[in-house]
Design an enzyme around this catalytic site. Structure first.
Site, PDB file in Angstrom:
ATOM      1  N   SER A  40       0.825  -1.203   0.000  1.00  0.00           N
ATOM      2  CA  SER A  40       0.000   0.000   0.000  1.00  0.00           C
ATOM      3  C   SER A  40       0.860   1.254   0.000  1.00  0.00           C
ATOM      4  O   SER A  40       1.586   1.509  -0.946  1.00  0.00           O
ATOM      5  CB  SER A  40      -0.959  -0.040   1.190  1.00  0.00           C
ATOM      6  OG  SER A  40      -1.933   0.973   1.088  1.00  0.00           O
ATOM      7  N   ASP A  67      -5.804   2.336  -3.615  1.00  0.00           N
ATOM      8  CA  ASP A  67      -7.043   2.048  -2.894  1.00  0.00           C
ATOM      9  C   ASP A  67      -7.474   3.210  -2.001  1.00  0.00           C
ATOM     10  O   ASP A  67      -8.574   3.187  -1.450  1.00  0.00           O
ATOM     11  CB  ASP A  67      -6.948   0.737  -2.099  1.00  0.00           C
ATOM     12  CG  ASP A  67      -5.910   0.751  -0.995  1.00  0.00           C
ATOM     13  OD1 ASP A  67      -5.115   1.718  -0.907  1.00  0.00           O
ATOM     14  OD2 ASP A  67      -5.869  -0.219  -0.212  1.00  0.00           O
ATOM     15  N   ASP A 113      -0.936   1.893  -4.354  1.00  0.00           N
ATOM     16  CA  ASP A 113      -1.748   0.798  -4.891  1.00  0.00           C
ATOM     17  C   ASP A 113      -3.164   1.246  -5.213  1.00  0.00           C
ATOM     18  O   ASP A 113      -4.013   0.429  -5.564  1.00  0.00           O
ATOM     19  CB  ASP A 113      -1.748  -0.410  -3.957  1.00  0.00           C
ATOM     20  CG  ASP A 113      -2.540  -0.185  -2.678  1.00  0.00           C
ATOM     21  OD1 ASP A 113      -2.575   0.972  -2.203  1.00  0.00           O
ATOM     22  OD2 ASP A 113      -3.112  -1.155  -2.137  1.00  0.00           O
TER      23      ASP A 113
END
Length: 554
Positions: free
Chosen positions: A146, A304, A302
């Site tokens: 992440s 998100d 990433d």
């Protein structure tokens, strides 16, 4: 001490004998030759624990690092849990070694009799979550750390049809007992070089990304499209997919930030590539002003999470963005079955918005594994968010992604900004409207970082033994202890204080689930009856005093 050192060196030699990766074998040989026993102890005195967040750690040799051997044994655990013949989607980001770990994962899954589907190149985490549902997979694996620093890697597992998943949970992150079942299977797995490998790895179906972006285009974006966006993926994988999603939704292509636009695992302009960190958004905000953008958007590496800024203004907090999206989604959807959700550490604004629209607001523990599952029988979760820049959005036709999705959220934010622009307004004006309607909610965080876990446990124990009478100028009017499972939630180590006095507010304390620190989430709420700037200054004064008081207590 000598015996301990000898044991560690024996463990290291045993690991070396079974390590299939020449990169980490060479690292371990050098460590053994150097006599650096502290480094060996760091790698072999513990091991990465597999939990509901999967695995995450620094790259390197040994069981307490992320490496090919650890990834392979994790894959063996997933294969055991999913069962023979299970379809498992495998994705990865653009970090160092991510592609290697994903390929090794797929080969172990194939060797165990599963049917791995390997996504085509570095792609966003929400696309992997979408792929689990789109493929009808038993599970999904995403190799990502992440927004961690460049030295880290990780391994996240998504629920599919395996493990007795409830209908509709496909594509969500795993929850207990799946984590414990996979962890136990990892512990039973043999050495990495003893795992059978297979070559029957299927490529992702053509058009998967196009299907994902088409699904996002059906979100409640609104009808307005005249908006100028400046966007950065922060050296991550979000750029091409976000631009494809903008095109699918009929939104103008965003301006980029040249030095951050391409994937780069070293994150040269953002060593800690979390858009919440001070300075990380500076380049994007400056470029947004230069090109005359209406809003600045950023994904973490990433993709998100989503950060939002107004050029010439400021960055918005996750709670502010959550409030804007919530009202927009509730205005753009219909039905009494709708429910929205947030966490115990997020602001108290969402329940007020939900009440104004006649829908229920659910409260969960932190983490999207809980948020996306909020809602009872006959309820439809149309929006979930947490203050750490995570948002999951649905429409009248459901949610395309059962996890936080920074790309879908970017489309909706662009739609919100376009609607405001048509009225000659900005996102900051919309926030003022919400403050007048629901009260001004100002939030902040305080963290105590320590390498001594006992210190954190001791602080929580002392607070349970003796409730503070006040935090600075605000009196404690009540306290909720979430350890026994307050409000029907699963037990968790957290305390929430309800405050009154010169302002309403609350303080929520909990140990971090991913870092060695104690975190406090602060909120001050004031009604807006006078000039909003005056109310904001008053709230910020209370918030600063609250921060100092909470830091002393921690």
């Amino acid at each position: 001490m000598e015996e301990t050192t000898a044991v560690l060196r024996d463990r290291a030699r045993e690991w070396l004998a079974h390590d299939p990766d020449p990169v980490t074998r060479a690292e371990l040989v050098a460590l053994l030759d150097s006599g650096d026993d502290a480094a060996l102890a760091d790698r072999f005195g513990a091991h990465l624990e597999f939990g509901t967040a999967g695995l995450r750690g620094e790259l390197g040799a040994g069981p307490n690092r992320m490496n090919t051997a650890v990834a392979m044994r994790a894959a063996a655990g997933v294969a055991d849990w999913a069962g023979p013949g299970a379809v498992v989607a495998v994705g990865y980001d653009a970090r160092h070694r991510s592609a290697d770990f994903a390929r090794a994962t797929a080969e172990v899954l194939a060797g165990a009799g599963c049917r791995p589907v390997l996504l085509s190149g570095p792609l966003p985490t929400p696309l992997l979550a979408y792929a689990v549902r789109r493929l009808g997979a038993a599970a999904g694996v995403m190799v990502t750390a992440s927004h961690n620093p460049a030295r880290d890697s990780g391994y996240k597992v998504f629920q599919g049809t395996a493990g007795g998943a409830a209908p509709g949970e496909e594509g969500a992150q795993i929850i207990p007992p799946a984590d414990a079942e996979i962890s136990a299977a990892i512990d039973r797995a043999p050495f990495a070089d003893e795992l059978p490998l297979g070559t029957a790895v299927d490529p992702a179906p053509e058009g998967l990304t196009a299907d994902y972006t088409a699904a996002l285009a059906a979100l409640p974006i609104g009808d307005d499209r005249d908006v100028r966006v400046c966007y950065t993926p922060l050296h991550g994988v979000g750029g091409p997919v976000l631009r494809a999603a903008f095109a699918a939704a009929g939104l103008p292509a965003p301006y980029g930030v040249a030095e951050q636009d391409e994937p780069d695992p070293d994150f040269p302009t953002a060593p800690f590539p979390n858009p919440e960190e001070p300075g990380v958004m500076d380049a994007a905000m400056a470029e947004g002003e230069r090109v005359g953008a209406d809003i600045v958007l950023a994904n973490d590496p990433d993709a998100d999470r989503l950060a939002v800024g107004v050029p010439g203004g400021r960055l918005l907090t996750g709670d502010e963005v959550g409030g804007l999206i919530a009202e927009h989604v509730l205005r753009g959807t219909s039905g009494p079955d709708r429910v929205v959700a947030t966490t115990i550490v997020s602001a108290g604004l969402l329940p007020k918005i939900a009440a104004a629209y006649g829908v229920r607001c659910a409260e969960t523990l932190t983490g999207f594994k809980w948020l996306v599952r909020a809602g009872g029988p006959g309820e439809r979760n149309v929006f979930s968010y947490e203050e750490a820049l995570g948002y999951c959005i649905g429409g009248d036709d459901g949610r395309p992604v059962m996890d936080k999705d920074g790309i879908g959220a970017a489309l909706v934010l662009a739609g919100i900004a376009a609607r405001a622009k048509r009225a000659g307004r900005t996102l900051l004006d919309l926030l003022d409207d919400q403050a007048r309607a629901y009260g001004l909610h100002r939030t902040a965080q305080v963290s105590l970082r320590t390498d001594d876990a006992a210190r954190i446990a001791g602080a929580m124990r002392r607070l349970r033994d003796r409730t503070p009478r006040a935090f600075g100028p605000l009196e404690v009017e009540g306290v909720e202890d979430f350890a026994p499972g307050a409000g029907g939630l699963p037990p968790t180590d957290a305390l929430r204080y309800r405050l009154g006095g010169g302002a309403r507010g609350r303080v929520t304390l909990r140990p971090s689930g991913t870092e060695p620190k104690l975190k406090a989430y602060l909120e001050v709420v004031l009604p807006v009856v006078d000039e909003i700037d005056d109310v904001r200054r008053e709230a910020d004064g209370h918030l600063e005093a609250l921060k100092e008081a909470v830091a002393r207590v921690m």
